[in-house]
Scaffold this motif. Sequence first.
Motif, PDB file in Angstrom:
ATOM      1  N   UNK A   1      -1.491   5.327   5.534  1.00  0.00           N
ATOM      2  CA  UNK A   1      -1.709   4.776   4.191  1.00  0.00           C
ATOM      3  C   UNK A   1      -2.187   5.803   3.202  1.00  0.00           C
ATOM      4  N   UNK A   2      -3.062   5.392   2.291  1.00  0.00           N
ATOM      5  CA  UNK A   2      -3.519   6.230   1.192  1.00  0.00           C
ATOM      6  C   UNK A   2      -5.008   6.472   1.306  1.00  0.00           C
ATOM      7  N   UNK A   3      -5.686   6.673   0.179  1.00  0.00           N
ATOM      8  CA  UNK A   3      -7.118   6.956   0.216  1.00  0.00           C
ATOM      9  C   UNK A   3      -7.818   6.469  -1.049  1.00  0.00           C
TER      10      UNK A   3
ATOM     11  N   UNK B   1       3.456   1.700  -5.357  1.00  0.00           N
ATOM     12  CA  UNK B   1       3.494   2.791  -6.330  1.00  0.00           C
ATOM     13  C   UNK B   1       2.249   2.759  -7.219  1.00  0.00           C
ATOM     14  N   UNK B   2       1.832   1.568  -7.658  1.00  0.00           N
ATOM     15  CA  UNK B   2       0.638   1.449  -8.497  1.00  0.00           C
ATOM     16  C   UNK B   2      -0.613   1.856  -7.738  1.00  0.00           C
ATOM     17  N   UNK B   3      -0.679   1.475  -6.470  1.00  0.00           N
ATOM     18  CA  UNK B   3      -1.821   1.835  -5.643  1.00  0.00           C
ATOM     19  C   UNK B   3      -1.914   3.351  -5.487  1.00  0.00           C
ATOM     20  N   UNK B   4      -0.777   3.995  -5.289  1.00  0.00           N
ATOM     21  CA  UNK B   4      -0.762   5.459  -5.155  1.00  0.00           C
ATOM     22  C   UNK B   4      -1.287   6.125  -6.420  1.00  0.00           C
ATOM     23  N   UNK B   5      -0.838   5.642  -7.562  1.00  0.00           N
ATOM     24  CA  UNK B   5      -1.298   6.200  -8.836  1.00  0.00           C
ATOM     25  C   UNK B   5      -2.810   6.044  -8.973  1.00  0.00           C
ATOM     26  N   UNK B   6      -3.309   4.852  -8.640  1.00  0.00           N
ATOM     27  CA  UNK B   6      -4.741   4.590  -8.738  1.00  0.00           C
ATOM     28  C   UNK B   6      -5.535   5.462  -7.783  1.00  0.00           C
TER      29      UNK B   6
ATOM     30  N   UNK C   1      -4.504  -2.110   3.510  1.00  0.00           N
ATOM     31  CA  UNK C   1      -4.075  -0.748   3.169  1.00  0.00           C
ATOM     32  C   UNK C   1      -5.009  -0.125   2.133  1.00  0.00           C
ATOM     33  N   UNK C   2      -5.309  -0.884   1.089  1.00  0.00           N
ATOM     34  CA  UNK C   2      -6.119  -0.334   0.001  1.00  0.00           C
ATOM     35  C   UNK C   2      -7.558  -0.096   0.455  1.00  0.00           C
ATOM     36  N   UNK C   3      -8.085  -1.002   1.277  1.00  0.00           N
ATOM     37  CA  UNK C   3      -9.431  -0.806   1.815  1.00  0.00           C
ATOM     38  C   UNK C   3      -9.497   0.460   2.646  1.00  0.00           C
ATOM     39  N   UNK C   4      -8.454   0.712   3.427  1.00  0.00           N
ATOM     40  CA  UNK C   4      -8.398   1.937   4.239  1.00  0.00           C
ATOM     41  C   UNK C   4      -8.414   3.174   3.350  1.00  0.00           C
ATOM     42  N   UNK C   5      -7.634   3.152   2.296  1.00  0.00           N
ATOM     43  CA  UNK C   5      -7.580   4.290   1.381  1.00  0.00           C
ATOM     44  C   UNK C   5      -8.941   4.560   0.753  1.00  0.00           C
ATOM     45  N   UNK C   6      -9.582   3.490   0.272  1.00  0.00           N
ATOM     46  CA  UNK C   6     -10.868   3.643  -0.401  1.00  0.00           C
ATOM     47  C   UNK C   6     -11.938   4.173   0.550  1.00  0.00           C
TER      48      UNK C   6
ATOM     49  N   UNK D   1     -11.790   1.204  12.178  1.00  0.00           N
ATOM     50  CA  UNK D   1     -10.402   1.177  12.627  1.00  0.00           C
ATOM     51  C   UNK D   1      -9.535   0.460  11.603  1.00  0.00           C
ATOM     52  N   UNK D   2      -8.274   0.799  11.579  1.00  0.00           N
ATOM     53  CA  UNK D   2      -7.380   0.287  10.544  1.00  0.00           C
ATOM     54  C   UNK D   2      -7.321  -1.231  10.549  1.00  0.00           C
TER      55      UNK D   2
END
Length: 326
Positions: free
Chosen positions: A7-9, A60-65, A123-128, A142-143
Amino acid sequence: MKKRLISLVLAAFIGITPMCVSADETVSRAKVLYDLGLLKGTGSSFSQEGLELARNATRAEVCTTVVRMLGKENKANYQANAHPFTDVPQWAGNYIGWLYENYLVNGVSDTYFGAQDVATVQQFATMLLRVLGFSDAKGDFNYSGAASFAQSYGLLTADMANRYELSRSDMINMCYNALRLNINNSNRKLIRKLCDEGAVAEYLAESTGILKPPSIADSFADVPATIGGISVSYSSGCHNIYFDEYVEEFGLRVFVCGEDGIVKEVSLANTEKGKISYLGGGSAGYIKELRVYGLDRSEKYSFIVVKTTSEDVLYNMVARSGVANN
């Protein structure tokens, strides 16, 4: 395809958020993020309509953020890293390219990113959490349990944690919470980090209220506040510090922080010709008031009294008072 993290961060908030966040509060939080340059709506200026709170957030919006919350927007646009995905819109290309180049995001396949797919709360919680310095790879969480762990840290509410799809409203509230959370194993909040790195203007962060100006107590954070409270008034050419209770005068040191934010010690002396004089009134060696001379009357100060085991060795600090402002 390069092997990437799933995922992201992103980031998180210090203290537990309310069980629910009203629409008006979400808009207010979005305005803070907008003013800091961390959120952009669909219009050319801030508006509730441009936030599109009723719909879900896309990958895409999540990646930008995420890139903005990491403080890497300028770097992402400067580097303009390439990526292999054919479905990424132009406005998101640099952001996804930077995350891809830095092994922070995967596509659905070698050439399909799923840019318009709905992002999930998990996903977003994992990134944050990763932005805050937590590592699922090292076992911090864990994920599969990312949303639950993020809730316990104050990043999201129970209602958010129980949802699957990530709404734009939840994304905004999670970002706002993240800015106010401490980075893992640190006393520094994410907003402080972004200001220190130049990604967010400090005066803007303070004007929005999301960043509190440093307190003189921050300079003595490891010293127990066992002396008690103090208050300060100005009269007869000096600042008068009043203690809530009698304090042994031996080893007392007085520090002030002016409007320039610099913490400095006021030198001790037992006469009015010096900077400080002690006023008795209790049993021998105990005082309830100090007079501080020589400070600019026109400037505002914060005061703190520190007690050491010696009058000469500052690092032997054993107690401090509360903070008082004149």
